[in-house]
Design a protein around this motif. Structure first.
Motif, mmCIF file in Angstrom:
data_model
loop_
_atom_site.group_PDB
_atom_site.id
_atom_site.type_symbol
_atom_site.label_atom_id
_atom_site.label_comp_id
_atom_site.label_asym_id
_atom_site.label_seq_id
_atom_site.Cartn_x
_atom_site.Cartn_y
_atom_site.Cartn_z
ATOM 1 N N GLY A 8 -0.475 -1.373 -10.398
ATOM 2 C CA GLY A 8 -0.369 -2.354 -9.329
ATOM 3 C C GLY A 8 0.766 -3.312 -9.595
ATOM 4 O O GLY A 8 1.615 -3.571 -8.737
ATOM 5 N N LEU A 9 0.814 -3.862 -10.809
ATOM 6 C CA LEU A 9 1.886 -4.755 -11.246
ATOM 7 C C LEU A 9 2.083 -4.568 -12.730
ATOM 8 O O LEU A 9 1.109 -4.475 -13.483
ATOM 9 C CB LEU A 9 1.548 -6.213 -10.925
ATOM 10 N N ARG A 20 -2.763 -8.318 -1.573
ATOM 11 C CA ARG A 20 -3.575 -7.109 -1.693
ATOM 12 C C ARG A 20 -2.654 -5.957 -2.073
ATOM 13 O O ARG A 20 -1.633 -5.719 -1.407
ATOM 14 C CB ARG A 20 -4.281 -6.796 -0.376
ATOM 15 N N ILE A 21 -3.008 -5.259 -3.151
ATOM 16 C CA ILE A 21 -2.239 -4.097 -3.601
ATOM 17 C C ILE A 21 -3.206 -2.920 -3.652
ATOM 18 O O ILE A 21 -4.145 -2.906 -4.451
ATOM 19 C CB ILE A 21 -1.589 -4.348 -4.971
ATOM 20 N N ASN A 80 -5.270 -12.247 -6.669
ATOM 21 C CA ASN A 80 -4.897 -11.020 -5.977
ATOM 22 C C ASN A 80 -6.069 -10.050 -5.951
ATOM 23 O O ASN A 80 -6.951 -10.093 -6.817
ATOM 24 C CB ASN A 80 -3.714 -10.367 -6.684
ATOM 25 N N PHE A 81 -6.053 -9.149 -4.974
ATOM 26 C CA PHE A 81 -7.044 -8.080 -4.885
ATOM 27 C C PHE A 81 -6.332 -6.747 -5.058
ATOM 28 O O PHE A 81 -5.350 -6.466 -4.362
ATOM 29 C CB PHE A 81 -7.760 -8.108 -3.532
ATOM 30 N N LEU A 82 -6.814 -5.943 -5.998
ATOM 31 C CA LEU A 82 -6.220 -4.638 -6.254
ATOM 32 C C LEU A 82 -7.313 -3.589 -6.231
ATOM 33 O O LEU A 82 -8.387 -3.769 -6.822
ATOM 34 C CB LEU A 82 -5.502 -4.613 -7.609
ATOM 35 N N GLN A 119 0.835 -1.208 0.000
ATOM 36 C CA GLN A 119 0.000 0.000 0.000
ATOM 37 C C GLN A 119 0.865 1.252 0.000
ATOM 38 O O GLN A 119 1.982 1.276 0.532
ATOM 39 C CB GLN A 119 -0.904 -0.013 1.243
ATOM 40 N N HIS A 120 0.350 2.294 -0.621
ATOM 41 C CA HIS A 120 0.954 3.632 -0.626
ATOM 42 C C HIS A 120 2.357 3.647 -1.259
ATOM 43 O O HIS A 120 3.289 4.245 -0.743
ATOM 44 C CB HIS A 120 1.006 4.212 0.791
#
Length: 718
Positions: A333-334, A325-326, A348-350, A304-305
């Motif tokens: 994100g990626l 989690r991103i 994954n959760f973004l 995060q951040h």
């Protein structure tokens, strides 16, 4: 990259204005999205003394970036109270406060105020990227999490109350966080090397020393808050493991920064929280920047951040990125930034990315045999949910993507290169089983919409095989499927098949074709289409051949005016009664002689013409008008030059509404073409005529052994 609702095992839970809506997966197909350890509840479905905002899709507005495009605004003393959907002991809240402000929310459980408060701030929000064309201030929301210190059960009430700061609450994620895990036997603890779990001291060197001591083994990160002031490098052949991402927390804006690694890096089960408040593309403010080396993995992380979660270059062969989690990144994100081979990004959760949530960009070398699968993506606020820019044999499967904002589609399959050397799309691109909710947005640089799923020949023709299957598109504000050459050069989009899709409540059209090329569409069912089934207006020229492969329903009409864009919910305008309905429409024939192809009969140029195969009567020309019309008059033309002698052609007019079943509209009749009178013939059709597909069958020509037309024109007026 820049240019120009929540998953559960048995069903997909999508956050809409009504709260939790269960969306069934297509039959015999895996449910889309990640299996997540939390359940989300939208604030607009909760009880509140505040004010609901939205829905709104306008770039730059607060509601447009909210999950479900709605949220709840509370001021001092006002609250929003959630009904807990599952057993939980922790909550994460997505919120926004006005720029420059910070504060806190009091927390109540079943009416009782608890000792803990939830800190809120605008520090990480309101990002400006003036160098990105079409961008406005964005990234309004942020996320804050809290261990409640007690357990709550399904049906309990958890409320958040403003203590003075205006707070817009978007969504709450309720989670049962397991106890912290124990230190693995034989591992090297960072605290044994001097790391400070209070966060007061600089633990950078302690982490480096632990990594050096644990080669081939495990570096243990006990529960605590650790501060790192510079990035790690030389990370290889080691596992970095925490006690859980709610317990082991690292504070750093640059975690790993290395151009190469021998690989076998395992990163798991801790949090990395950065202090990135703006986007500076020249700074490696990323969780991972560069290479982890072959056969590495990243799992169970809370990221995060930061600017980017993972910006991956060099050798990352067979990397696995899963169960992470991103949140709240100012850019991607990626991003698999070229040369990714066999990379798997799944489950994954973004949320709240400032660019593409997940991207593959084949710069310097192609990304090959890599996949994005079963990820849940929410609220990318300046780009796409998933973007594939070039690459070979790529798959995008079973992802759940919601609420894209400006400059973004839910999924983009693109040959936009940004820089050279670039490897365009090649091999087979598989896009299967994805669910797109409220995705697609206006592109302010184009002045028109981007579809929920976009195939874009931006910088070069798309020649790869693109298979789009088993797609669900719900509540797209504009179109479902878009085929475009976004760079404005008109490169073709080819070899696309759309097979199996459910489209519900699309704002404008199901298919938005703006490039030359071709696609086959089958088994696509649409309901509540806003304007028309198809917008087929290639730019700057050419035709897009949309082949009906069968099984389609609910979207047979075509937007009739290429000089205007359909607006959400706008019905197809009545065409100009004087308009030639056949001009520029797809035309086919039983045969053609040399270069005299069917399209010449509908190109608006009376000096060019179609000529059928010679000495093979009867011959037929067929024109698809795009929608069914009450056609009353045909004008048939031959070139007006006097070199064309007078002749009579025997023509039968046939019509069809579906392209399969044909009826005779006007029986075989001889029509005289004479250059002295313009070389034209007019055919009056019966008052009962209604057709989409017009066929002219020619059985004789007194001057040449073939059928010939320079223009076939169709009109509503008699």
């Amino acid at each position: 990259m820049h240019r120009t609702v929540r998953g559960m095992p048995a069903a997909m839970v999508v956050a809409l204005s009504a709260g939790l809506l269960t969306v069934s997966a297509p039959a015999a197909h895996a449910a889309a999205g990640a299996t997540l350890p939390f359940t989300s509840v939208e604030a607009e479905s909760a009880t509140t003394t505040g004010t609901r905002i939205g829905p709104d899709y306008t770039q730059g507005t607060l509601a447009s970036e909210a999950s479900g495009r709605q949220a709840v605004r509370i001021t001092s003393g006002q609250r929003v109270e959630f009904t807990v959907p599952r057993a939980a002991n922790a909550v994460n809240v997505s919120y926004s406060v006005p720029d420059g402000q910070s504060g806190s929310l009091d927390v109540y459980v079943n009416g009782q105020k608890i000792a803990k408060t939830l800190a809120v701030t605008s520090k990480y929000s309101y990002v400006d990227t003036s160098w990105i064309a079409g961008a406005k201030t964005h990234h309004f929301f942020d996320n804050a999490r809290l261990l409640l210190g007690q357990s709550v059960q399904a049906g309990d009430k958890v409320a958040f109350q403003s203590t003075g700061t205006q707070v817009t609450v978007d969504v709450a994620d309720f989670e049962q966080v397991a106890a912290a895990t124990a230190q693995p036997a034989g591992s090297v603890s960072v605290t044994s090397k001097g790391a400070d779990p209070s966060g007061g001291g600089d633990s950078t060197q302690a982490f480096r020393d632990a990594i050096a001591a644990a080669q081939g083994g495990v570096v243990w990160i006990p529960p605590g808050e650790y501060r790192l002031t510079s990035s790690l490098s030389g990370v290889q052949n080691v596992t970095l493991q925490g006690a859980g991402n709610w317990y082991s927390v690292l504070h750093t804006s640059r975690f790993i920064d290395q151009s190469s690694s021998a690989g076998a890096v395992r990163i798991k089960d801790f949090a990395v929280l950065g202090e990135v408040t703006e986007r500076v593309d020249s700074s490696p403010d990323n969780f991972v920047n560069g290479s982890l080396g072959p056969n590495s993995s990243v799992s169970g992380m809370w990221i995060q951040h930061l600017k980017v979660g993972l910006w991956l270059t060099g050798n990352n062969d067979n990397l696995v990125v899963e169960n992470n989690r991103i949140l709240d990144t100012t850019a991607d994100g990626l991003n698999l930034n070229g040369n990714a081979r066999g990379v798997r990004v799944s489950n994954n959760f973004l949320r709240n990315q400032g660019d593409d949530s997940l991207a593959m960009w084949s710069l310097y070398a192609a990304d090959t045999d890599s996949s994005f699968a079963n990820n849940t993506i929410s609220q990318p606020n300046l780009a796409n949910g998933i973007a594939v820019y070039g690459g070979t044999n790529i798959s995008v499967k079973n992802n759940l993507i919601s609420d894209t904002n400006a400059l973004g589609s839910g999924i983009a399959i693109s040959n936009q290169k940004f820089a050279d050397p670039f490897s365009p799309l090649a091999g087979t691109i598989t896009v299967d089983g994805n669910t797109l909710v409220r995705t697609g947005a206006i592109n302010p640089n184009w002045g028109h919409p981007m579809g929920a799923l976009r195939v874009d020949s931006y910088d070069s023709a798309i020649n790869a095989t693109v298979n789009i299957t088993n797609t669900t598109v719900t509540d797209s504000p504009y179109s479902a499927f878009e085929f475009v050459s976004g760079g404005g050069q008109g490169y073709p989009v080819r070899n696309v098949t759309v097979d199996g899709a459910t489209v519900r409540n699309t704002g404008t059209v199901v298919v938005q074709a703006e490039a030359q090329g071709a696609a086959t569409v089958r088994n696509v069912t649409a309901t509540s289409v806003g304007a028309a089934g198809v917008y087929n207006c290639p730019y700057p020229s050419g035709t897009f051949a949309l082949t009906d492969g069968g099984g389609n329903s609910g979207w047979s009409s075509t937007w009739s005016n290429c000089s205007s864009w359909p607006q959400p919910g706008q019905s197809n305008p009545d065409p100009d009664p004087a308009r030639n309905l056949a001009k520029g429409r797809p035309a086919t024939a039983t045969g053609s002689q040399d270069v005299y192809t069917p399209g010449r009969a509908v190109d608006g140029d009376a000096t060019s013409y179609w000529e059928s195969a010679n000495n093979a009567f009867p011959q037929a020309l067929t024109v698809d008008l795009g929608s069914s019309y009450a056609v009353r008059r045909l004008v048939l033309k031959l070139p007006p030059a006097t070199a064309w002698g007078a002749r009579t052609q025997t023509v039968t007019v046939l019509g069809s509404t579906d392209g399969s079943t044909w009826a005779t509209v006007v029986g075989a009749t001889g029509y005289r073409f004479d250059p002295a009178t313009g070389n034209t013939a007019t055919v009056t059709l019966p008052a009962s005529t209604n057709l989409r597909h017009l066929r002219l069958s020619v059985s004789a020509n007194t001057a040449w052994p073939a059928a010939q037309f320079s223009e076939v024109e169709a009109y509503l007026t008699s």
